[in-house]
Design a protein around this motif. Structure first.
Motif, PDB file in Angstrom:
ATOM      1  N   GLN A 242      50.293  34.253  40.315  1.00  0.00           N
ATOM      2  CA  GLN A 242      49.030  34.835  39.861  1.00  0.00           C
ATOM      3  C   GLN A 242      49.132  35.314  38.406  1.00  0.00           C
ATOM      4  OE1 GLN A 242      48.036  38.350  42.079  1.00  0.00           O
ATOM      5  NE2 GLN A 242      46.131  38.714  40.999  1.00  0.00           N
ATOM      6  N   PHE A 243      48.117  34.989  37.596  1.00  0.00           N
ATOM      7  CA  PHE A 243      48.103  35.383  36.192  1.00  0.00           C
ATOM      8  C   PHE A 243      47.644  36.836  36.034  1.00  0.00           C
ATOM      9  CE2 PHE A 243      47.142  30.922  34.207  1.00  0.00           C
ATOM     10  CZ  PHE A 243      48.213  30.387  34.904  1.00  0.00           C
ATOM     11  N   ALA A 244      48.268  37.556  35.112  1.00  0.00           N
ATOM     12  CA  ALA A 244      47.790  38.897  34.758  1.00  0.00           C
ATOM     13  C   ALA A 244      46.350  38.840  34.261  1.00  0.00           C
ATOM     14  CB  ALA A 244      48.698  39.515  33.697  1.00  0.00           C
ATOM     15  N   SER A 245      46.014  37.751  33.583  1.00  0.00           N
ATOM     16  CA  SER A 245      44.676  37.615  33.006  1.00  0.00           C
ATOM     17  C   SER A 245      43.580  37.484  34.058  1.00  0.00           C
ATOM     18  CB  SER A 245      44.628  36.423  32.053  1.00  0.00           C
ATOM     19  OG  SER A 245      45.091  35.252  32.687  1.00  0.00           O
TER      20      SER A 245
ATOM     21  N   ALA B   1      37.971  45.701  44.936  1.00  0.00           N
ATOM     22  CA  ALA B   1      38.861  44.567  45.176  1.00  0.00           C
ATOM     23  C   ALA B   1      39.474  44.665  46.560  1.00  0.00           C
ATOM     24  CB  ALA B   1      39.963  44.535  44.123  1.00  0.00           C
ATOM     25  N   PRO B   2      39.773  43.512  47.178  1.00  0.00           N
ATOM     26  CA  PRO B   2      40.427  43.511  48.491  1.00  0.00           C
ATOM     27  C   PRO B   2      41.945  43.638  48.341  1.00  0.00           C
ATOM     28  CG  PRO B   2      40.007  41.279  47.816  1.00  0.00           C
ATOM     29  CD  PRO B   2      39.469  42.156  46.713  1.00  0.00           C
ATOM     30  N   TYR B   3      42.607  43.881  49.450  1.00  0.00           N
ATOM     31  CA  TYR B   3      44.071  43.897  49.503  1.00  0.00           C
ATOM     32  C   TYR B   3      44.643  44.764  48.377  1.00  0.00           C
ATOM     33  CZ  TYR B   3      42.730  39.765  52.181  1.00  0.00           C
ATOM     34  OH  TYR B   3      42.126  38.908  53.066  1.00  0.00           O
ATOM     35  N   ALA B   4      44.147  45.989  48.301  1.00  0.00           N
ATOM     36  CA  ALA B   4      44.442  46.873  47.171  1.00  0.00           C
ATOM     37  C   ALA B   4      45.919  47.165  46.999  1.00  0.00           C
ATOM     38  CB  ALA B   4      43.681  48.192  47.335  1.00  0.00           C
ATOM     39  N   ASP B   5      46.673  47.130  48.086  1.00  0.00           N
ATOM     40  CA  ASP B   5      48.073  47.549  48.008  1.00  0.00           C
ATOM     41  C   ASP B   5      49.060  46.421  48.306  1.00  0.00           C
ATOM     42  OD1 ASP B   5      47.513  50.335  47.373  1.00  0.00           O
ATOM     43  OD2 ASP B   5      46.657  50.409  49.391  1.00  0.00           O
ATOM     44  N   THR B   6      48.598  45.187  48.206  1.00  0.00           N
ATOM     45  CA  THR B   6      49.502  44.036  48.282  1.00  0.00           C
ATOM     46  C   THR B   6      50.071  43.782  46.889  1.00  0.00           C
ATOM     47  OG1 THR B   6      48.245  43.015  50.085  1.00  0.00           O
ATOM     48  CG2 THR B   6      49.693  41.582  48.798  1.00  0.00           C
TER      49      THR B   6
ATOM     50  N   ARG C  37      45.570  47.888  42.853  1.00  0.00           N
ATOM     51  CA  ARG C  37      45.351  49.298  42.512  1.00  0.00           C
ATOM     52  C   ARG C  37      46.167  49.690  41.273  1.00  0.00           C
ATOM     53  NH1 ARG C  37      43.423  52.802  46.179  1.00  0.00           N
ATOM     54  NH2 ARG C  37      44.250  51.592  47.932  1.00  0.00           N
ATOM     55  N   GLN C  38      47.424  49.247  41.226  1.00  0.00           N
ATOM     56  CA  GLN C  38      48.275  49.547  40.078  1.00  0.00           C
ATOM     57  C   GLN C  38      47.793  48.838  38.810  1.00  0.00           C
ATOM     58  OE1 GLN C  38      51.922  48.282  41.901  1.00  0.00           O
ATOM     59  NE2 GLN C  38      52.576  50.389  42.378  1.00  0.00           N
ATOM     60  N   GLN C  39      47.235  47.649  38.965  1.00  0.00           N
ATOM     61  CA  GLN C  39      46.695  46.948  37.806  1.00  0.00           C
ATOM     62  C   GLN C  39      45.550  47.742  37.191  1.00  0.00           C
ATOM     63  OE1 GLN C  39      45.817  42.766  38.340  1.00  0.00           O
ATOM     64  NE2 GLN C  39      47.524  42.505  39.739  1.00  0.00           N
ATOM     65  N   VAL C  40      44.666  48.247  38.033  1.00  0.00           N
ATOM     66  CA  VAL C  40      43.548  49.035  37.527  1.00  0.00           C
ATOM     67  C   VAL C  40      44.057  50.323  36.884  1.00  0.00           C
ATOM     68  CG1 VAL C  40      41.454  50.294  38.179  1.00  0.00           C
ATOM     69  CG2 VAL C  40      41.894  48.024  39.123  1.00  0.00           C
ATOM     70  N   GLU C  41      45.081  50.924  37.458  1.00  0.00           N
ATOM     71  CA  GLU C  41      45.674  52.121  36.861  1.00  0.00           C
ATOM     72  C   GLU C  41      46.267  51.812  35.489  1.00  0.00           C
ATOM     73  OE1 GLU C  41      48.470  53.355  39.815  1.00  0.00           O
ATOM     74  OE2 GLU C  41      46.934  54.255  41.119  1.00  0.00           O
ATOM     75  N   ALA C  42      46.894  50.655  35.348  1.00  0.00           N
ATOM     76  CA  ALA C  42      47.471  50.262  34.058  1.00  0.00           C
ATOM     77  C   ALA C  42      46.375  50.045  33.020  1.00  0.00           C
ATOM     78  CB  ALA C  42      48.309  48.996  34.221  1.00  0.00           C
TER      79      ALA C  42
ATOM     80  N   THR D 164      55.644  42.779  31.337  1.00  0.00           N
ATOM     81  CA  THR D 164      55.056  43.498  32.464  1.00  0.00           C
ATOM     82  C   THR D 164      53.538  43.412  32.433  1.00  0.00           C
ATOM     83  OG1 THR D 164      54.897  45.568  31.217  1.00  0.00           O
ATOM     84  CG2 THR D 164      56.965  45.147  32.426  1.00  0.00           C
ATOM     85  N   PHE D 165      52.919  43.757  33.561  1.00  0.00           N
ATOM     86  CA  PHE D 165      51.455  43.827  33.577  1.00  0.00           C
ATOM     87  C   PHE D 165      50.970  44.916  32.634  1.00  0.00           C
ATOM     88  CE2 PHE D 165      47.309  45.291  34.835  1.00  0.00           C
ATOM     89  CZ  PHE D 165      46.608  44.102  34.978  1.00  0.00           C
ATOM     90  N   GLN D 166      51.718  46.006  32.549  1.00  0.00           N
ATOM     91  CA  GLN D 166      51.331  47.086  31.651  1.00  0.00           C
ATOM     92  C   GLN D 166      51.235  46.599  30.210  1.00  0.00           C
ATOM     93  OE1 GLN D 166      53.597  47.235  34.047  1.00  0.00           O
ATOM     94  NE2 GLN D 166      52.920  48.904  35.399  1.00  0.00           N
TER      95      GLN D 166
END
Length: 277
Positions: free
Chosen positions: A131-134, A151-156, A195-200, A264-266
């Motif tokens: 999966q792309f970060a973009s 978004a679904p599957y928030a913690d996968t 969830r972590q992506q949105v936090e970043a 990293t995604f960050q």
């Protein structure tokens, strides 16, 4: 001559910049509109449309190495045009789902393109990114509007990859020996949840971004609008609905091939914060 197709896309643009920065040349970038393309100095912009493989003939003239993303047009005809033009080596971007989810339609299509390339007589290197970060850009409108990201599957947690790392591996494969005949599964350096992506992204913006987990059924129309109906089902499977150990695995391929740690995604979120403002 190296031809980079999809030269204005997430991977192609980064690849052209890397190649140019290292003095590799001559370089040519394929785009639908050469007049609007912004490429590094000395990169030749050429027009072509994957939907019309005959239009690629001028772009392929004199090319010996080709960077190609699969499934952007009639791949059999595109590869045949490359072979007839004298292309010697193709670096193909496929998908990790070829090995993690072969039952999915897009994965089977990618496998078919891989097989076509291997049977073409041209040397090949196959890249299978996860999966792309973009993909997080699908939330950009909501975040710009100060709306809640749903978004679904928030913690996968998946080992999402920065597109520039795909470009870095492609650059090495195109310019250094030892990579022909290899298939590389590519991931980022660590698992990251939605969830972590949105936090970043929130951290990069310096403000809170509200997030709510939704069901697969609720997410499907949103995904279908971005990816199409069939691909939306596949995306929902591989982002949480049908994950497996092979998909969840963090791989060190990027660092082994390039000698540099995967981004990293960050880092991606910081670099692209303007898209969410």
């Amino acid at each position: 001559m190296i031809l980079v197709t999809g030269a204005t896309g997430n991977i192609g643009s980064a690849l052209l910049e890397e190649l140019h920065a290292r003095g590799v040349g001559p370089l040519r970038g394929l785009t639908r509109d050469a007049a609007r393309a912004i490429f590094p100095e000395e990169v030749e912009a050429v027009e072509g449309d994957f939907a019309d493989p005959a239009s690629l003939k001028p772009a392929l003239t004199g090319v010996r190495s080709l960077f190609l993303v699969s499934r952007l047009g009639p791949d059999a005809e595109i590869l045949e045009a490359a072979r007839q033009a004298g292309v010697e080596h193709v670096v193909l971007v496929s998908s990790i789902t070829v090995q993690t989810h072969p039952r999915l339609g897009p994965a089977d299509e990618n496998l078919t393109v891989e097989q076509l390339l291997k049977a073409s007589g041209m040397a090949w290197t196959i890249l299978r990114p996860t999966q792309f970060a973009s993909n997080a850009l699908m939330w950009a409108a909501s975040i710009r509007g100060h709306e809640t990201v749903r978004a679904p599957y928030a913690d996968t947690a998946l080992p999402t990859i920065h597109p520039a790392d795909i470009a870095s591996v492609a650059r090495v494969a195109l310019t250094e020996p030892g990579h022909k005949g290899h298939t590389y599964a590519l991931t980022g350096p660590e698992p990251v949840t939605a969830r972590q992506q949105v936090e970043a992204i929130a951290t990069a913006l310096g403000r809170e971004v509200p997030f709510v987990e939704i069901s697969r059924q609720e997410a499907h129309p949103q995904m279908a609008a971005v990816f199409g109906t069939e691909a939306a089902d596949a995306v929902l499977d591989i982002t949480g609905g049908d994950v497996n150990d092979e998909l969840l695995m963090v791989r060190d391929t990027v660092s082994r091939v390039t000698g540099t740690l995967a981004r990293t995604f960050q880092q991606w979120a910081s670099e692209h914060a303007s898209a969410f403002r």
